[in-house]
Design a protein around this motif. Structure first.
Motif, PDB file in Angstrom:
ATOM      1  N   ASN A   1       0.830  -1.212   0.000  1.00  0.00           N
ATOM      2  CA  ASN A   1       0.000   0.000   0.000  1.00  0.00           C
ATOM      3  C   ASN A   1       0.861   1.258   0.000  1.00  0.00           C
ATOM      4  N   ASN A   2       1.870   1.299   0.865  1.00  0.00           N
ATOM      5  CA  ASN A   2       2.713   2.497   0.921  1.00  0.00           C
ATOM      6  C   ASN A   2       3.518   2.656  -0.362  1.00  0.00           C
TER       7      ASN A   2
ATOM      8  N   ASP B   1       9.647  -6.757  -4.323  1.00  0.00           N
ATOM      9  CA  ASP B   1       8.473  -7.242  -3.588  1.00  0.00           C
ATOM     10  C   ASP B   1       8.382  -8.755  -3.785  1.00  0.00           C
TER      11      ASP B   1
ATOM     12  N   ILE C   1      13.221 -11.258  -1.069  1.00  0.00           N
ATOM     13  CA  ILE C   1      13.663 -12.387  -0.230  1.00  0.00           C
ATOM     14  C   ILE C   1      12.485 -12.790   0.650  1.00  0.00           C
TER      15      ILE C   1
ATOM     16  N   ARG D   1       0.629 -14.451  -1.081  1.00  0.00           N
ATOM     17  CA  ARG D   1       1.077 -13.252  -1.791  1.00  0.00           C
ATOM     18  C   ARG D   1       2.485 -13.454  -2.374  1.00  0.00           C
TER      19      ARG D   1
ATOM     20  N   GLY E   1       8.371  -2.957   3.725  1.00  0.00           N
ATOM     21  CA  GLY E   1       7.845  -4.325   3.626  1.00  0.00           C
ATOM     22  C   GLY E   1       7.040  -4.647   4.878  1.00  0.00           C
ATOM     23  N   ASN E   2       6.477  -5.839   4.906  1.00  0.00           N
ATOM     24  CA  ASN E   2       5.673  -6.214   6.074  1.00  0.00           C
ATOM     25  C   ASN E   2       6.525  -6.285   7.329  1.00  0.00           C
ATOM     26  N   THR E   3       5.876  -6.032   8.439  1.00  0.00           N
ATOM     27  CA  THR E   3       6.540  -6.144   9.741  1.00  0.00           C
ATOM     28  C   THR E   3       6.983  -7.594   9.941  1.00  0.00           C
TER      29      THR E   3
ATOM     30  N   TYR F   1      18.723  -7.091   3.295  1.00  0.00           N
ATOM     31  CA  TYR F   1      18.594  -5.877   2.469  1.00  0.00           C
ATOM     32  C   TYR F   1      19.472  -4.760   3.053  1.00  0.00           C
TER      33      TYR F   1
ATOM     34  N   SER G   1       9.599  -0.122   9.345  1.00  0.00           N
ATOM     35  CA  SER G   1       8.777  -1.060  10.113  1.00  0.00           C
ATOM     36  C   SER G   1       9.389  -1.239  11.504  1.00  0.00           C
TER      37      SER G   1
ATOM     38  N   ASN H   1      -3.446  -4.950   4.202  1.00  0.00           N
ATOM     39  CA  ASN H   1      -2.571  -6.127   4.303  1.00  0.00           C
ATOM     40  C   ASN H   1      -1.634  -6.028   5.505  1.00  0.00           C
TER      41      ASN H   1
ATOM     42  N   LYS I   1       5.346  -4.619  16.644  1.00  0.00           N
ATOM     43  CA  LYS I   1       4.635  -3.334  16.593  1.00  0.00           C
ATOM     44  C   LYS I   1       4.355  -2.826  18.007  1.00  0.00           C
TER      45      LYS I   1
END
Ligand code: NAI
Length: 503
Positions: free
Chosen positions: A44-45, A118, A169, A182, A222-224, A258, A273, A332, A346
């Motif tokens: 989304n971001n 991604d 990755i 995904r 990327g995702n947490t 990364y 994140s 997501n 988080k």
């Protein structure tokens, strides 16, 4: 007198040029061509940032039920806020404001060349539609600009190829299991982090070369991930980290690969994140190589307000005793955070935001434990990217009384996060060019590679070992303003205003 002289490369270049130019007019320094590589580009971001900057570059306008809209940068400190430079001597000490972006030469966000990785292979136009953040009429128009300006599509006659992320990755042990479907676009060499890291390095070099860039910045959106338990001999030094990667150690997260690849390619890395990517070994590597690092976790809505309100309550002499934060969201990110290990990352970063306020209160009051603080996040698909945040602050007040303050925030999460991403990149690029000199040193030095000046945009700022963490928003902004002012030879902001108080 300032203890330090701060100066940006442009100012030095302009001064040097002015000294030699026959007419004495400063020669503008060339603006570097900067690339931004997003980890999680198709999220989304990432997709919102890319589409929004294309909308700016192509001056798109779009219609909604309430009229015609044009692109803006609202929510960005550098692009949409001002700095008070001083007061006019002619009127009643009226303040003079300038846009923050005009205090020093800063990159124009729409000139950024964007790319990245991604684990989902969707082209950016599809990713933008999947995110369902931007208005439909804008999505419809901007899609045709989400193409690769430096490549043609072999299958169609000279047409531009759609923008697509590079393969990411993927390690199912780090993000929620619900992300598995995904992950259709992943790097080979599973379980071989050293090889994966080498591929990311090659990707950065390739991107830089393909677009003829002067420099690149890598930003994790990327995702947490789950946090890694800090392990001596694995995470504490660069050598230990490299060995662990070569020995396929399981506690090396994709985000660490990364970040390591970026530093080895002399490319700054920013962690948007909450997970603890910026491990001690990575921070040492940044210092050895003199390449900046910043993190953790974008400070967008609820936490930003929390860092203001807690500062207000404590500065007003009240005693906060409890703080309860509830969120529900349906994007997501929320889906990923519905898994316990990722939620835990988080929770830690959201909790830390009241820490310096708690310390300030403890110095004066019997309040060592700080307020009770709970954080709840629930996944609610129906609300999509429009996050709801409800906070209740209870404070002890005068003579045994209680004060309860409740806030309710509703906002598209990514529309708050993207302006912060812009600021992080613009300021990271600027601070790479700023040098300082102490009175007793011969030459100019770069700023510390652990870029704590970016704390305003981050929930859990990582700071140099000897520095205290500052979470309160006001002081974070003043630190930024003061450094910009120092670069142009102005004194730090000072609210003394003796001229208005002297009799
Ligand atoms: P998202 O879930 O829409 O996007 C994340 C993207 O990362 C996905 O496209 C996913 O496929 C990709 N991804 C996951 N692991 C990857 C890997 N190892 N390599 C490459 N790609 C990978 O999430 P969104 O909303 O864009 O948020 C991104 C991050 O920013 C999240 O961690 C979130 O917690 C953080 N954040 C977001 C805020 C906001 O949106 N207001 C505020 C604070 C933090």
């Amino acid at each position: 007198m300032l203890p330090h002289t701060l100066v940006s490369d442009e100012r030095r270049a302009a001064a040097a040029a002015a000294a030699t130019a026959p007419n004495g007019v400063p020669t503008p320094a060339p603006t570097p061509r900067i690339g931004l590589m997003l980890v999680g580009w198709g999220g989304n971001n990432g997709s919102t940032l890319t589409a929004a900057l294309k909308a700016h570059a192509h001056q798109l306008t779009w219609r909604s039920a309430d009229g015609v809209h044009t692109p803006n940068y609202l929510g960005s400190l550098t692009q949409a806020s001002t700095v008070a430079l001083g007061t006019k001597s002619t009127s009643h000490n009226e303040k003079v404001y300038v846009p923050m972006k005009d205090v020093l030469p800063m990159l124009d966000p729409k000139d950024l060349v964007i790319g990245g990785w991604d684990i989902s292979g969707a082209p950016l136009a599809n990713a933008m539609r999947r995110a369902a953040v931007l208005p439909w009429d804008l999505q419809r128009q901007v899609a045709e600009f989400l193409v690769d300006d430096a490549a043609t599509d072999a299958t169609s006659d000279g047409a531009r190829a759609p923008l697509r992320p590079l393969a990411g990755i993927y390690d199912a042990d780090y993000v929620a299991l619900n992300q598995r479907e995904r992950a259709d676009h992943v790097l080979p060499f599973p379980g071989q982090p050293w090889l994966q890291m080498a591929q990311i390095r090659a990707d950065i070099r390739g991107f830089k070369q393909k677009h003829a860039l002067d420099r690149v910045i890598v930003l994790w959106t990327g995702n947490t991930e789950r946090c890694v338990p800090l392990m001596v001999g694995v995470h504490d030094t660069p050598r230990a980290m490299f060995r662990a990667m070569q020995q396929n150690h399981a506690e090396i997260a994709p985000s660490v690969l990364y970040a390591t690849a970026a530093l080895l390619e002399d490319t700054p890395f920013i962690n948007g994140s909450p997970q603890n990517t910026l491990l001690p070994g990575l921070q040492t590597l940044a210092q050895i190589r003199g390449v900046p690092l910043a993190g953790d976790d974008f400070k967008s809505g609820q936490t930003k307000l929390k860092s203001v309100l807690m500062d207000f309550l404590v500065s007003a002499g009240l005693k906060p005793v409890s703080l309860a934060s509830y969120n529900h969201l349906g994007n997501n990110d929320g889906h990923n955070l519905s898994s316990t290990a990722q939620f835990r990352s988080k929770e830690v970063s959201k909790r830390g935001v009241v820490e310096d306020v708690r310390v300030a209160a403890r110095e004066n009051f019997d309040h060592a434990a700080g307020p009770d603080h709970i954080i709840v996040i629930k996944y609610m698909p129906a609300v999509g990217d429009s996050k709801r945040a409800i906070d209740e602050y209870v404070s002890d007040i005068f003579m045994g009384g209680k004060h309860t303050l409740t806030t309710y925030n509703v906002c598209e999460d990514s529309l708050l996060a993207v302006p912060l991403m812009i600021d992080l990149v613009v300021l990271m690029e600027l601070f790479q060019r700023v040098k300082y000199q102490t009175v007793d040193a011969d030459g100019f030095q770069p700023l510390h590679p652990i870029a704590s000046l970016l704390s305003y945009m981050l929930k859990a700022p990582v700071v140099p070992a000897r520095a205290a963490v500052v979470n309160a928003l006001g002081p974070q902004r003043r630190a930024l303003e003061n450094i910009l002012r120092a670069c142009v030879g102005l004194q730090p902001v000072n609210e003394l205003e003796l001229e208005n108080k002297a009799y």
